[in-house]
Scaffold this motif. Sequence first.
Motif, PDB file in Angstrom:
ATOM      1  N   PHE A 190       0.798  -1.316  -0.069  1.00  0.00           N
ATOM      2  CA  PHE A 190       0.058   0.017   0.121  1.00  0.00           C
ATOM      3  C   PHE A 190       0.808   1.441  -0.051  1.00  0.00           C
ATOM      4  CE2 PHE A 190      -2.328  -3.323   2.056  1.00  0.00           C
ATOM      5  CZ  PHE A 190      -4.044  -2.970   1.190  1.00  0.00           C
ATOM      6  N   ARG A 191       0.370   2.305  -0.718  1.00  0.00           N
ATOM      7  CA  ARG A 191       0.907   3.667  -0.400  1.00  0.00           C
ATOM      8  C   ARG A 191      -0.373   4.693  -0.212  1.00  0.00           C
ATOM      9  NH1 ARG A 191       6.005   4.151  -1.994  1.00  0.00           N
ATOM     10  NH2 ARG A 191       6.894   2.772  -3.981  1.00  0.00           N
ATOM     11  N   GLY A 192      -0.109   4.822   1.218  1.00  0.00           N
ATOM     12  CA  GLY A 192      -1.320   5.622   1.845  1.00  0.00           C
ATOM     13  C   GLY A 192      -2.548   4.415   1.854  1.00  0.00           C
ATOM     14  N   ARG A 193      -3.566   4.692   1.386  1.00  0.00           N
ATOM     15  CA  ARG A 193      -4.680   3.760   1.592  1.00  0.00           C
ATOM     16  C   ARG A 193      -4.818   2.793   0.687  1.00  0.00           C
ATOM     17  NH1 ARG A 193      -8.959   7.824   3.898  1.00  0.00           N
ATOM     18  NH2 ARG A 193      -7.380   8.751   5.415  1.00  0.00           N
ATOM     19  N   GLU A 194      -4.212   3.214  -0.604  1.00  0.00           N
ATOM     20  CA  GLU A 194      -4.303   2.442  -1.766  1.00  0.00           C
ATOM     21  C   GLU A 194      -3.411   1.511  -2.085  1.00  0.00           C
ATOM     22  OE1 GLU A 194      -5.028   4.452  -6.131  1.00  0.00           O
ATOM     23  OE2 GLU A 194      -4.704   5.893  -4.486  1.00  0.00           O
ATOM     24  N   ALA A 195      -4.071   0.157  -2.582  1.00  0.00           N
ATOM     25  CA  ALA A 195      -3.212  -0.988  -2.850  1.00  0.00           C
ATOM     26  C   ALA A 195      -2.394  -0.575  -4.245  1.00  0.00           C
ATOM     27  CB  ALA A 195      -3.935  -2.266  -2.802  1.00  0.00           C
ATOM     28  N   LYS A 196      -1.231  -0.593  -4.240  1.00  0.00           N
ATOM     29  CA  LYS A 196      -0.671  -0.149  -5.490  1.00  0.00           C
ATOM     30  C   LYS A 196       0.198  -1.214  -6.004  1.00  0.00           C
ATOM     31  CE  LYS A 196      -0.983   4.120  -5.724  1.00  0.00           C
ATOM     32  NZ  LYS A 196      -1.585   4.870  -6.909  1.00  0.00           N
ATOM     33  N   ILE A 197       0.557  -2.628  -5.194  1.00  0.00           N
ATOM     34  CA  ILE A 197       0.850  -3.727  -6.068  1.00  0.00           C
ATOM     35  C   ILE A 197       0.368  -5.023  -5.405  1.00  0.00           C
ATOM     36  CG2 ILE A 197       2.807  -3.999  -4.249  1.00  0.00           C
ATOM     37  CD1 ILE A 197       3.350  -4.509  -7.922  1.00  0.00           C
ATOM     38  N   TYR A 198      -0.085  -5.953  -6.387  1.00  0.00           N
ATOM     39  CA  TYR A 198      -0.423  -7.053  -5.909  1.00  0.00           C
ATOM     40  C   TYR A 198      -0.145  -8.204  -6.537  1.00  0.00           C
ATOM     41  CZ  TYR A 198      -4.149 -11.022  -5.439  1.00  0.00           C
ATOM     42  OH  TYR A 198      -4.736 -11.937  -5.409  1.00  0.00           O
ATOM     43  N   VAL A 199       0.291  -9.275  -5.618  1.00  0.00           N
ATOM     44  CA  VAL A 199       0.867 -10.453  -5.957  1.00  0.00           C
ATOM     45  C   VAL A 199       0.048 -11.829  -5.652  1.00  0.00           C
ATOM     46  CG1 VAL A 199       3.186 -12.023  -5.848  1.00  0.00           C
ATOM     47  CG2 VAL A 199       3.256  -9.363  -5.739  1.00  0.00           C
ATOM     48  N   PRO A 200      -0.609 -12.387  -6.656  1.00  0.00           N
ATOM     49  CA  PRO A 200      -1.195 -13.306  -6.211  1.00  0.00           C
ATOM     50  C   PRO A 200      -0.572 -14.592  -5.314  1.00  0.00           C
ATOM     51  CG  PRO A 200      -1.491 -13.136  -8.525  1.00  0.00           C
ATOM     52  CD  PRO A 200      -0.357 -12.366  -8.123  1.00  0.00           C
ATOM     53  N   LYS A 201       0.439 -14.866  -5.963  1.00  0.00           N
ATOM     54  CA  LYS A 201       1.377 -16.073  -5.554  1.00  0.00           C
ATOM     55  C   LYS A 201       2.777 -16.047  -6.142  1.00  0.00           C
ATOM     56  CE  LYS A 201      -0.885 -20.714  -4.323  1.00  0.00           C
ATOM     57  NZ  LYS A 201      -1.739 -19.948  -3.064  1.00  0.00           N
ATOM     58  N   ALA A 202       3.587 -16.119  -5.363  1.00  0.00           N
ATOM     59  CA  ALA A 202       5.094 -16.282  -5.884  1.00  0.00           C
ATOM     60  C   ALA A 202       6.126 -16.779  -4.691  1.00  0.00           C
ATOM     61  CB  ALA A 202       5.439 -15.003  -6.182  1.00  0.00           C
TER      62      ALA A 202
ATOM     63  N   LEU B 197       9.185  -1.674   3.193  1.00  0.00           N
ATOM     64  CA  LEU B 197       9.329   0.002   3.374  1.00  0.00           C
ATOM     65  C   LEU B 197       7.730   0.535   3.201  1.00  0.00           C
ATOM     66  CD1 LEU B 197      12.271   0.749   0.859  1.00  0.00           C
ATOM     67  CD2 LEU B 197      12.096   0.965   3.503  1.00  0.00           C
ATOM     68  N   ILE B 198       6.667  -0.153   2.887  1.00  0.00           N
ATOM     69  CA  ILE B 198       5.327   0.318   2.876  1.00  0.00           C
ATOM     70  C   ILE B 198       4.575  -0.766   3.432  1.00  0.00           C
ATOM     71  CG2 ILE B 198       5.771   1.674   0.710  1.00  0.00           C
ATOM     72  CD1 ILE B 198       4.438  -0.476  -1.004  1.00  0.00           C
ATOM     73  N   ARG B 199       3.447  -0.044   3.733  1.00  0.00           N
ATOM     74  CA  ARG B 199       2.580  -1.611   4.482  1.00  0.00           C
ATOM     75  C   ARG B 199       1.916  -2.432   3.567  1.00  0.00           C
ATOM     76  NH1 ARG B 199      -2.929  -1.364   5.617  1.00  0.00           N
ATOM     77  NH2 ARG B 199      -3.382   0.418   4.262  1.00  0.00           N
ATOM     78  N   THR B 200       2.099  -3.528   4.146  1.00  0.00           N
ATOM     79  CA  THR B 200       1.698  -4.728   3.306  1.00  0.00           C
ATOM     80  C   THR B 200       0.665  -5.569   3.795  1.00  0.00           C
ATOM     81  OG1 THR B 200       3.405  -6.303   4.049  1.00  0.00           O
ATOM     82  CG2 THR B 200       4.017  -4.937   2.121  1.00  0.00           C
TER      83      THR B 200
END
Lengths: 260, 484
Positions: free
Chosen positions: B265-277, B305-308
Amino acid sequence: MNWDIQRRETWLYEANPSLKLIVLVMLFFAVLFIHNPNVLINVSLALFVLFCFGTGYPANVLFWLFLPFFLVFVSTASSMMMFGEGTTTWFRWGLIHVTAESFWRGVHIGFRALALGLLGLIFSLTTRPVPLFYSLMQQLRLKPKYAYSFLAAVRLLPIMLEEFQAIRYALTVRGVPNKGVLSKMKRYAIPLLSQSIRRAQRIAVAMEAKQFSGSGRRTFYYEIGFGKYDIWLVALFAALMFAAYYVGVHYPYISISDVR
Amino acid sequence: MKQAIAIDRLRLKFPGSDGLLFRDLSLSIAEGEKVLLLGPSGCGKSTLLQVMAGIIPHSIDVPMKAERLKRPERWGYVFQDPDAQFCMPYADEEIAFALENRSVPRHEMPVRIRALLNQVGLEIAPHTDIHTLSGGMKQRLALASVLALEPDVLFLDEPTALLDEEGTKAVWQTVKKVGRGKTVIIVEHKIDHVLDFVDRIVLFGRDGRIIADGEAKAVFSDYKDVIAAEGIWYPGVWDDYDRTARQRTRHQGEELLRLDRFRGFRGREAKIYVPKATVHAGEWIAVTGKNGAGKSTLLHALMQLIRTDGEYMLLGADIKRQHPIYRHIAFVFQNPEWQFVAHSVREELAYSLRLEGRPEAEIEETITRLLREFDLVEQQDQHPYQLSVGQKRRLSVAASIVAGQRLFLLDEPTFGQDAKNTFALLAMLESYREQGAAIIMVTHDEQIVRRFATRRWVVEDGALVRDERLAAVEPVLAEGGTWR
């Protein structure tokens, strides 16, 4: 990263920036010479209303911008109240000595700080840098050398903010302890300044390479003139001051008309 | 043919340095010629370009003397750093700045601005915030504002050094178009796109003397060894690299990292998504995707470094119990300077180890080994800022991995590096991979992906959309055979 704040551009944005600057500086001095707390309270309230509804910023942004000025208001007012001199004692405890005179003087000083702060906020929130410096060059004969240097510096600010963020991450990654004001300042200041100084020097060279001479004849992409909003602006602030004065003198909140 | 520029017996010295940078240098360039100045970094090519334009001594005061100096009257100069050549916030205002300087009447400006943007192939609204443009677009905007001066001579000082492949291509295409009929003088390290445009190459030696000067193709083929030795990116540089590259050994080890429905997340928005890795020891994962797709955000999320949220297992344990994370993951940023915390190369390397309170003898040993591995022995007492671009990069990698981490995250580590430094860096990373580290690297360079990566993660619109084994690599790796 996005540092933009959504805002609505009100008619105050359209007024001539130089004129706005002059009017607000005049008000600035006028506020310094108001000694009637009733008038000053009215002026502050009027400016506060203008700040809330005339600048076009969303309420949460206004709140955070206003907060530091409110704290200044509280701190100046309270220190004047508690340690001032006077004859009608209301309260005494050790060093703290609140009198009627010091109380009203404190309120007065607090509102003065508030009014000055609001004037500055109103100006800076409703003035875009580019028209401001174009207007200063055209109406007040500011040398292009200074105007464009300021504009170049304004451009550097968001870049510096991004770098600040990056350095913060980089230091976290290295496991640098996040404490000690002095060492922290050094850690941020040195890379930030070294980048900015280099960048500023390069921009200066690039500007000269584009045949910028700093003085002499030039044309302007934006011509900043005067229009109906300038009349509105002068009328608004004249009316505002007159009303504040009239109401303050004829319908006072308190019976003191001079805090000196 | 008429001369555009002529220099006779130029002598120039930088204050504080011993010896002259140029001793009796003479050079003349005819009108309409397209000239490439080549040479090792520090040989004075950029300085010479600035002398030819008159930036030295008019804007930068450097003591110099020449018997004869003919400079062009109308010229334009494009600099290397896309963030350090604009003084206005918006694209139209920046071009207008050049027009204003020439006292072009105001009513002509909007039309000219549009025409100039058109000319450099920038399809943007004129009133666009420069900050939102990519590096390649910024450099084309710089070109447009320089063309507003209606120059006869164009000076280009490594205009693509800080650009990715796509931006580089776009800039040179534009230069080819707008350079027609003009004299163009170029300093550049990445010459793949330039070589078919220039008709003359001037090759400088380390001492600032001209080694060769002549028809481009001839100089390039006659002096290819010199050019290669200086770390210049020339066409076919990778083929030559392949010829010398050593064998690669396969090493596929235990699982280091596992992600499941992982979001950053950056702020309240999810900016990256990883289904499975998953990531295993001995893997080299190239993270690719368009500018702004979320590649750096993915690395930031992995480094916490950012919230996850979602599942994130590191070395078999939940990430929350692997604190502090920098003991397990090394992170290398795009700009090495941001990471430096100490006052000498030695101290920089020792920093993390001292922080952990390792014994002094061990620290000494590790530093000595790293200095040797990363070729920084001679620089060990210098301030990190005084190093060259390549040395800074090597130091930032060495200082990041010093604590013996198993997982390396790198954000475009080869960006802006010359060929020599790039190869050296890749070789170092490869040796760590062979010893059982895993590498996750953001890169734009397909050549690197093809040769080094064992897997590719494609990031699109804030999500990991493809996780592919690189087929070309796999069989070779399985046999542990020769590369290629």
